[in-house]
Each structure stands twice: as structure tokens, then as C-alpha cells.
Write a protein that holds these residues in place. Structure first.
Motif, PDB file in Angstrom:
ATOM      1  N   THR A   1       0.865  -1.177   0.000  1.00 34.32           N
ATOM      2  CA  THR A   1       0.000   0.000   0.000  1.00 34.32           C
ATOM      3  C   THR A   1       0.899   1.225   0.000  1.00 34.32           C
ATOM      4  O   THR A   1       1.951   1.227   0.643  1.00 34.32           O
ATOM      5  N   THR A   2       0.507   2.235  -0.750  1.00 35.22           N
ATOM      6  CA  THR A   2       1.380   3.379  -0.957  1.00 35.22           C
ATOM      7  C   THR A   2       0.619   4.688  -0.786  1.00 35.22           C
ATOM      8  O   THR A   2      -0.608   4.734  -0.872  1.00 35.22           O
ATOM      9  N   GLY A   3       1.365   5.747  -0.570  1.00 38.87           N
ATOM     10  CA  GLY A   3       0.790   7.078  -0.504  1.00 38.87           C
ATOM     11  C   GLY A   3       1.847   8.121  -0.785  1.00 38.87           C
ATOM     12  O   GLY A   3       3.050   7.851  -0.701  1.00 38.87           O
ATOM     13  N   SER A   4       1.395   9.326  -1.126  1.00 41.58           N
ATOM     14  CA  SER A   4       2.322  10.427  -1.369  1.00 41.58           C
ATOM     15  C   SER A   4       1.643  11.746  -1.004  1.00 41.58           C
ATOM     16  O   SER A   4       0.478  11.971  -1.340  1.00 41.58           O
ATOM     17  N   LEU A   5       2.375  12.609  -0.297  1.00 40.93           N
ATOM     18  CA  LEU A   5       1.900  13.955   0.046  1.00 40.93           C
ATOM     19  C   LEU A   5       3.082  14.921   0.059  1.00 40.93           C
ATOM     20  O   LEU A   5       4.243  14.503   0.203  1.00 40.93           O
TER      21      LEU A   5
ATOM     22  N   THR B   1       3.905  27.586  -2.139  1.00 39.93           N
ATOM     23  CA  THR B   1       4.446  27.866  -0.815  1.00 39.93           C
ATOM     24  C   THR B   1       3.940  26.792   0.151  1.00 39.93           C
ATOM     25  O   THR B   1       3.039  26.030  -0.178  1.00 39.93           O
ATOM     26  N   MET B   2       4.542  26.728   1.323  1.00 42.12           N
ATOM     27  CA  MET B   2       4.100  25.761   2.331  1.00 42.12           C
ATOM     28  C   MET B   2       3.733  26.504   3.619  1.00 42.12           C
ATOM     29  O   MET B   2       4.571  27.190   4.212  1.00 42.12           O
ATOM     30  N   ARG B   3       2.488  26.355   4.034  1.00 42.63           N
ATOM     31  CA  ARG B   3       2.022  27.004   5.265  1.00 42.63           C
ATOM     32  C   ARG B   3       2.249  26.080   6.455  1.00 42.63           C
ATOM     33  O   ARG B   3       2.302  24.866   6.308  1.00 42.63           O
ATOM     34  N   LYS B   4       2.369  26.669   7.650  1.00 43.24           N
ATOM     35  CA  LYS B   4       2.643  25.870   8.850  1.00 43.24           C
ATOM     36  C   LYS B   4       1.583  24.805   9.093  1.00 43.24           C
ATOM     37  O   LYS B   4       1.882  23.668   9.440  1.00 43.24           O
ATOM     38  N   GLU B   5       0.308  25.169   8.906  1.00 43.66           N
ATOM     39  CA  GLU B   5      -0.764  24.211   9.180  1.00 43.66           C
ATOM     40  C   GLU B   5      -0.726  23.041   8.203  1.00 43.66           C
ATOM     41  O   GLU B   5      -1.065  21.911   8.558  1.00 43.66           O
ATOM     42  N   ASP B   6      -0.296  23.310   6.961  1.00 44.71           N
ATOM     43  CA  ASP B   6      -0.198  22.229   5.980  1.00 44.71           C
ATOM     44  C   ASP B   6       0.980  21.312   6.308  1.00 44.71           C
ATOM     45  O   ASP B   6       0.884  20.092   6.172  1.00 44.71           O
ATOM     46  N   PHE B   7       2.075  21.910   6.742  1.00 45.68           N
ATOM     47  CA  PHE B   7       3.242  21.107   7.136  1.00 45.68           C
ATOM     48  C   PHE B   7       2.894  20.166   8.291  1.00 45.68           C
ATOM     49  O   PHE B   7       3.229  18.987   8.275  1.00 45.68           O
ATOM     50  N   LYS B   8       2.175  20.684   9.279  1.00 49.11           N
ATOM     51  CA  LYS B   8       1.872  19.886  10.474  1.00 49.11           C
ATOM     52  C   LYS B   8       0.965  18.700  10.191  1.00 49.11           C
ATOM     53  O   LYS B   8       1.005  17.691  10.902  1.00 49.11           O
ATOM     54  N   SER B   9       0.139  18.811   9.164  1.00 48.57           N
ATOM     55  CA  SER B   9      -0.839  17.753   8.896  1.00 48.57           C
ATOM     56  C   SER B   9      -0.302  16.648   7.993  1.00 48.57           C
ATOM     57  O   SER B   9      -0.936  15.603   7.845  1.00 48.57           O
ATOM     58  N   VAL B  10       0.851  16.859   7.378  1.00 49.59           N
ATOM     59  CA  VAL B  10       1.344  15.910   6.371  1.00 49.59           C
ATOM     60  C   VAL B  10       1.567  14.515   6.944  1.00 49.59           C
ATOM     61  O   VAL B  10       1.122  13.513   6.377  1.00 49.59           O
ATOM     62  N   SER B  11       2.253  14.415   8.084  1.00 43.77           N
ATOM     63  CA  SER B  11       2.638  13.104   8.622  1.00 43.77           C
ATOM     64  C   SER B  11       1.431  12.213   8.894  1.00 43.77           C
ATOM     65  O   SER B  11       1.366  11.063   8.434  1.00 43.77           O
ATOM     66  N   LYS B  12       0.467  12.748   9.640  1.00 43.07           N
ATOM     67  CA  LYS B  12      -0.708  11.951   9.988  1.00 43.07           C
ATOM     68  C   LYS B  12      -1.515  11.585   8.749  1.00 43.07           C
ATOM     69  O   LYS B  12      -1.942  10.438   8.579  1.00 43.07           O
ATOM     70  N   ASN B  13      -1.720  12.569   7.877  1.00 37.16           N
ATOM     71  CA  ASN B  13      -2.514  12.317   6.676  1.00 37.16           C
ATOM     72  C   ASN B  13      -1.855  11.303   5.754  1.00 37.16           C
ATOM     73  O   ASN B  13      -2.528  10.460   5.144  1.00 37.16           O
ATOM     74  N   LEU B  14      -0.526  11.374   5.644  1.00 36.66           N
ATOM     75  CA  LEU B  14       0.183  10.449   4.762  1.00 36.66           C
ATOM     76  C   LEU B  14       0.095   9.015   5.259  1.00 36.66           C
ATOM     77  O   LEU B  14      -0.160   8.086   4.484  1.00 36.66           O
ATOM     78  N   VAL B  15       0.308   8.810   6.553  1.00 31.95           N
ATOM     79  CA  VAL B  15       0.228   7.455   7.101  1.00 31.95           C
ATOM     80  C   VAL B  15      -1.194   6.914   6.973  1.00 31.95           C
ATOM     81  O   VAL B  15      -1.405   5.758   6.582  1.00 31.95           O
ATOM     82  N   CYS B  16      -2.192   7.743   7.262  1.00 33.56           N
ATOM     83  CA  CYS B  16      -3.589   7.310   7.121  1.00 33.56           C
ATOM     84  C   CYS B  16      -3.901   6.934   5.679  1.00 33.56           C
ATOM     85  O   CYS B  16      -4.621   5.967   5.416  1.00 33.56           O
TER      86      CYS B  16
ATOM     87  N   SER C   1       8.470  16.090  -2.192  1.00 35.26           N
ATOM     88  CA  SER C   1       7.358  15.261  -1.739  1.00 35.26           C
ATOM     89  C   SER C   1       7.877  14.074  -0.936  1.00 35.26           C
ATOM     90  O   SER C   1       9.074  13.801  -0.889  1.00 35.26           O
ATOM     91  N   ILE C   2       6.939  13.372  -0.303  1.00 32.13           N
ATOM     92  CA  ILE C   2       7.242  12.140   0.423  1.00 32.13           C
ATOM     93  C   ILE C   2       6.451  11.011  -0.219  1.00 32.13           C
ATOM     94  O   ILE C   2       5.249  11.138  -0.452  1.00 32.13           O
TER      95      ILE C   2
END
Length: 364
Positions: free
Chosen positions: A164-168, A265-280, A351-352
Motif C-alpha cells: 500500500t502506498t501514498g504520497s503527500l 508555498t508551504m504554510r505551517k498548518e499544511d506542514f503539520k498535517s502531512v505526517s498523519k494524513n500520509l500514514v492514514c 514530496s514524500i
């Protein structure tokens, strides 16, 4: 090198005996001797050299990551569509589900190579991988397999196991669109019918009061990439790595001529949500994880600085929160390769890409 060879030679699993090897560029492993030693020991393998490797929330330029793939994995090195079509035809009766792809990160041919893969493998295969390469000048090769050492081209390793894969990436539109009125593969020559560097330079000065020139280009452009709009998915980020004498912007990954691109650009709120959203997005919570593989962009790390390690820690914690103590391992890459199984694989920037394999082979 002796310790690495010992680890490879004493792998106990008969079912997982194909080595997928990621090497930090400062490891000082003599690739020619290494490849010959592996071949002499009849070890099947593919791999690449990367700026750094990743282990949980740490990176290392001298480290090495070994991932064990199923013993029946098939690897193909190719430098043209014709070469790939000839080799893949030998496996027409095999149903492959996963493709691990390593390509030369700075090559202008990588996008075409990925299109070739999609032509022959289609939507039935999930792709993940990254662009190999070195930040420091070196002529010792960046891709390795049982067939040798290569500076250019692509190596695909195909398995019958599902992942299973994902990218954000978390980048959002700052301004645009611009029209890429003249491009040549991974070079933007003109934006809005003007010299690309002149337009980029003018916008950063007018809108953000950033004075960008050839000398400080890399220090500033790393924070302001372009994004190609994709309906129903994230933008495809394109990193302007350098400016040529003619004022062309040299990017990682191709930009179609006359495409609409935005400055990102990258906003702080978008940066903070990447990890959880990517794993989910990536994980199958119903199956027990066997392994986790990550390709994370070297220019993303340079953009985020210390926050990059915060992000790695968050990713590691998210994986361990979901289940068991699997290590997050992979590489800092020069471009990331991803397809969910819907549409052709893309070269991503900043990206990750995350992939999970499972003890239960039937994970979705």
C-alpha cells in the motif's frame, strides 16, 4: 564493506532473498568491488546511491539500508523504451503487483522511462521509488544491479507481492497561473512568452521583495517551487534547481509545453498535517506491517531545515501508533516516483512517498 557483505550473505529468509540496497553517498563503498562481490556470492540485488539514507527520524550520508524483497523479484535495467519492451516481454505470463523504481535523478529521460513502464504495466502495478544521485561531484555511478554499475537510466524491480502506498507534500498555491510557453523536457525556457528566469526574478522581487540572482538562486528557489495542477490530486511539484546561462530554469522532472503552472508555498498548518494524513492514506490498519519504505526529497529537507526532522519523528510515531515496531527506512532522493495504481507514475519533487508491505500478502 565486509560487514555489509556479511549481513547480505547471512540473510536467513529463503522467501525474501532479493536485496534492495540504498547507499549514502559518503559511505565510501567501492561500487565495482561491491557489485562483483555480490555477484560472486550469487546474491540477487538492485540499488542506488543517494545523498542520504533515512532510519526513523535520523539521516546519514554514510549509512546503508537493505530491504529484502521476495526471492522471485525480477529486475530490469534499461535506458530506452525499446530496451525495456524487449526485456519485459520475457515475463508476459507473470502478474506483477508492485514496482520499485530507481532512476537517475538529474536525467532528462526519466519521465519518458516512466511512461514506458506504464505502457507495458498499466494500472495493475503500484509504483514507488526515487531518483538516485549525488550532491557532490562523482563519476562512480549511481545505480547498481547484477548487470553492473550505471550513471544513467532506470532500474525497475518487480514483485508479485502487494504494497500500500501514498504520497503527500503539503505545498499550496502562492500565485499563478504562469504559462510554460517554451520548455524542453525538464527545462523551462519561457514563462508567459518571456525568458523564464526574468519572469521568476521579477515576480519574487515585486510580490515578496526577494532579490534573486544567479549567485543566490539555489538558496532562494528551494523555497519557491512550481506546481503543475492535477485534477482530484495534489499538485505535481517541480523544483527549479539552477538557472542556465540562457536564463532557462533547470528542474527535476519534465514540464509539458504550454502547461499552466503555479508558484507554490508551504504554510505551517499544511506542514503539520502531512505526517498523519500520509500514514492514514498509505497504511492498511487491518494487516500486520512487515516493512516500511520511504523516499523523501532532499530539497524538501533543505527547505524545512530542522522541521524536516520533526516531520520524520512524526511519521515514525504515526507508524508505531498504528501498529508494531517497524522501522521507517529509505532515502533522501532527487525526485520521488509514485503511482497509486491509477494513472501513469510521476516524478515528484519536494514530496514524500511512503510504502508498506505486509505479513499478510493480501493487503489492499
Amino acid at each position: 564493506m565486509k560487514e555489509i557483505l556479511y549481513l547480505l550473505e547471512t540473510n536467513k529468509s529463503s522467501n525474501n532473498s532479493f536485496a534492495f540496497i540504498l547507499i549514502g553517498e559518503d559511505s565510501k563503498i567501492p561500487l565495482k568491488e561491491f557489485v562483483n562481490s555480490l555477484n560472486n556470492r550469487n546474491i540477487k540485488f538492485t540499488g542506488g546511491v543517494f545523498p542520504k539514507i533515512i532510519h526513523n527520524n535520523k539521516t546519514s550520508g554514510t549509512g546503508i539500508v537493505i530491504k529484502w524483497l521476495p526471492h522471485n523479484a525480477v529486475s530490469i535495467y534499461f535506458d530506452s523504451s525499446k530496451t525495456f519492451s524487449q526485456q519485459i516481454s520475457e515475463f508476459s505470463s507473470v502478474i506483477f503487483l508492485t514496482a520499485y523504481v530507481l532512476t537517475s535523478g538529474i536525467s532528462s529521460e526519466s519521465s519518458e522511462h516512466l511512461r514506458s513502464l506504464y505502457t507495458y504495466l498499466g494500472n495493475d502495478v503500484k509504483f514507488l521509488g526515487g531518483g538516485a544521485g549525488r550532491i557532490k561531484e562523482h563519476n562512480g555511478g549511481v545505480l547498481i544491479s547484477n548487470d553492473g554499475i550505471f550513471n544513467t537510466g532506470t532500474i525497475i524491480t518487480l514483485t508479485e507481492n502487494k504494497v500500500t502506498t501514498g504520497s503527500l507534500h503539503g505545498w499550496t498555491k502562492l500565485h499563478g497561473p504562469f504559462i510554460a510557453t517554451k520548455t524542453d523536457k525538464n527545462f523551462i525556457k519561457e514563462l508567459n512568452w518571456e525568458n523564464a528566469f526574468v519572469v521568476y526574478q521579477r515576480f519574487l522581487k515585486t510580490a515578496l521583495d526577494i532579490k534573486i540572482n544567479r549567485e543566490n538562486f539555489e538558496d532562494n528557489s528551494i523555497h519557491y517551487p512550481f506546481g503543475i495542477y492535477k485534477e482530484n490530486s495534489e499538485y505535481i511539484i517541480r523544483d527549479p534547481m539552477r538557472v542556465t546561462e540562457e536564463g532557462y530554469l533547470h528542474c527535476v522532472g519534465n514540464i509539458p509545453e504550454n502547461s499552466l503552472i503555479d508558484l507554490m508555498t508551504m504554510r505551517k498548518e499544511d506542514f503539520k498535517s502531512v505526517s498523519k494524513n500520509l500514514v492514514c492514506q498509505s497504511i492498511d490498519k487491518e494487516s500486520k506491517i512487515a516493512d516500511a519504505l520511504i523516499f523523501n526529497c532532499i530539497s524538501r529537507a533543505n527547505h524545512l531545515n530542522n522541521n524536516f526532522y520533526v516531520e520524520l519523528s512524526n511519521l515514525t510515531d504515526e507508524i508505531k501508533t498504528n501498529q508494531n515496531q517497524v522501522n521507517l527506512e529509505g532515502a533522501l532522493s532527487i525526485g520521488e516516483i509514485y503511482s497509486s495504481g491509477e494513472g501513469y507514475p510521476e516524478i515528484l519533487n519536494k514530496s514524500i512517498v511512503l510504502g508498506f508491505s505486509y505479513l499478510d500478502k493480501n493487503a489492499n
